[in-house]
Design an enzyme around this catalytic site. Structure first.
Site, mmCIF file in Angstrom:
data_model
loop_
_atom_site.group_PDB
_atom_site.id
_atom_site.type_symbol
_atom_site.label_atom_id
_atom_site.label_comp_id
_atom_site.label_asym_id
_atom_site.label_seq_id
_atom_site.Cartn_x
_atom_site.Cartn_y
_atom_site.Cartn_z
ATOM 1 N N LYS A 1 0.932 -1.258 -0.125
ATOM 2 C CA LYS A 1 0.055 0.186 0.096
ATOM 3 C C LYS A 1 0.993 1.239 -0.063
ATOM 4 O O LYS A 1 0.516 2.505 -0.382
ATOM 5 C CB LYS A 1 -0.906 -0.054 1.158
ATOM 6 C CG LYS A 1 -1.944 -1.052 0.910
ATOM 7 C CD LYS A 1 -3.439 -0.503 0.739
ATOM 8 C CE LYS A 1 -4.179 -1.649 0.172
ATOM 9 N NZ LYS A 1 -5.343 -0.954 -0.106
ATOM 10 N N ASP B 1 -8.494 0.666 6.814
ATOM 11 C CA ASP B 1 -8.522 -0.566 7.985
ATOM 12 C C ASP B 1 -6.978 -0.485 8.299
ATOM 13 O O ASP B 1 -6.529 -1.243 9.025
ATOM 14 C CB ASP B 1 -8.936 -1.729 7.310
ATOM 15 C CG ASP B 1 -8.518 -2.108 5.993
ATOM 16 O OD1 ASP B 1 -7.141 -1.567 5.751
ATOM 17 O OD2 ASP B 1 -9.176 -2.297 5.016
#
Ligand SMILES: Cc1ncc(COP(=O)(O)O)c(C=O)c1O
Length: 397
Positions: free
Chosen positions: A80, A128
């Site tokens: 990410k 998240d």
């Protein structure tokens, strides 16, 4: 070791891939090339390792298993790092160009030429964990304020990792969807900018940039391989990772691109249900999976456009095979290198090990002793407490 895998129930549904133009239209070669040029210029850039799990491959009866280990990525622990931080720079570039009335390049932003202007632009997102960490890092590097909205179940370890990057973390009582809604609402009210990793109608530029950023890892993996894999098993949350990897593999290998198999937790199988319904489908998350990064009930529209054309198979898997796979990588029994992986990283490998215990499922997936399978090990130890818990043999939070 194989008992738990043989006992696991994996559901399979075939895709209906048309191999149309989505793999170049939704994410163009230029989108990937621009992201590559920028991200590989960042301080600390280094390709992550592609690890050949030869011992495990022999044990389960396939020709090759290649695991792209994203743990070391920019010191942030997951793939990410490539997405949110790049999308943040692109949002700043577009906004500064508008405000200043001339083109502002990413190199100008990166080198601090517009630091004072960046300090006036607030970027926000719901997350998240891993996407928020990437956005927080990107904002910190260029001096833009950042606010991250998290839901009740996000672990405190992941929240602290974002605070450590100077971001303001807002924890809400509700679920992920509620955190997305609040981030959007507060951004609208305050003139802030949402940098999301998922797309919806009328919102596509940042998620496209996020997916273009992920292309760096896929390009590195392709360049490290001598031969196209026959299969790629890709874990799905909203589908951004899987769609980006599938698109770039198609662009890189053309007709030799591997068969794309999507793997999701059975507790959050929105892509699986979308495949079954033939259209993007939202599922209700009744219980959180241990694979926190994959706990998404609503597919990204843009990701689905690619996956519906490129994915041949969709699988669900139970949480029960996550812990054994994390432990199997960290304490290899077959002579492979030690890998410290997070829960969401191992979904594809866990599914392949389980599939090889079943002749029927192996046949459906075209897996046999000549298969060469690629995985994206999407995170390292992003939450040390959860990793320690899994290593101690406990498989539920
Ligand atoms: C470690 C990890 N792997 C995989 C995914 C899934 O990515 P996507 O939501 O783009 O499908 C995520 C998403 O947060 C993640 O954090």
């Amino acid at each position: 070791m194989t008992d738990v895998y043989a006992a696991a129930t994996l559901e399979h549904v075939s895709g209906n891939p048309t191999f149309g133009d989505a793999a170049t239209r939704v994410l163009s070669p230029k989108d990937f090339a621009d992201a590559w040029d920028e991200i590989t210029a960042w301080d600390g850039y280094a390709p992550t390792p592609l690890i050949n799990l030869a011992g495990m491959a022999k044990h389960i009866g396939v020709a090759r298993l290649d695991y792209k280990h994203e743990g070391p990525r920019f010191g942030l622990g997951s793939f990410k790092a490539l997405g949110g931080s790049y999308a943040a720079m692109r949002v700043l570039g577009r906004e500064l160009s508008n405000r200043l009335g001339h083109d502002v390049t990413l190199a100008d932003i990166r080198t601090g030429k517009y630091a004072d202007d960046c300090a006036k632009i607030t970027l926000v997102s719901a997350t998240d964990g891993n996407h928020g960490r990437s956005l927080a890092w990107g904002c910190q590097r260029v001096g833009a304020p950042c606010r991250i909205y998290i839901h009740a179940e996000v672990s405190e370890g992941r929240a602290q990792a974002m605070r450590d990057l100077g971001t303001e973390v807002i924890r809400i009582d509700g679920d992920y969807d509620a955190s997305v809604a609040l981030a959007r609402e507060e951004a609208d009210t305050n003139g802030w900018f949402v940098v999301s990793d998922t797309s919806w109608e009328g919102y596509s530029e940042p998620p496209r940039d996020v997916m273009a950023g992920y292309g760096v890892m896929t390009t590195e993996a392709c360049e490290a391989l001598d031969q196209a894999p026959t299969h790629v098993f890709l874990q799905g949350g909203v589908g951004g990772l899987a769609a980006s990897v599938a698109a770039l593999l198609r662009q890189y290998w053309g007709a030799d691109a591997p068969r794309v198999v999507i793997v999701e937790p059975d507790l959050a199988a929105c892509l699986f249900e979308s495949a079954r319904a033939g259209a993007p489908t939202t599922v209700n998350i009744a219980e959180e999976t241990i694979m926190a990064g994959l706990s998404c009930g609503e597919p990204s529209e843009m990701a689905w456009e690619i996956l519906t054309e490129e994915a041949s198979d969709f699988l669900t898997m139970p949480d029960s095979i996550v812990g054994p796979t994390v432990r199997g990588l960290a304490r290899p029994e077959f002579g492979d290198p030690v890998i410290e992986a997070g829960e969401s990283a191992v979904a594809g490998l866990a599914a392949v090990i389980a599939a090889r215990t079943s002749d029927a499922l192996s046949t459906k997936l075209g897996l046999n002793d000549t298969s060469r399978v690629l995985f994206i090990g999407s995170e390292g130890v992003t939450d040390p407490d959860i990793f320690a818990m899994i290593m101690s043999g406990k498989d539920h939070v």
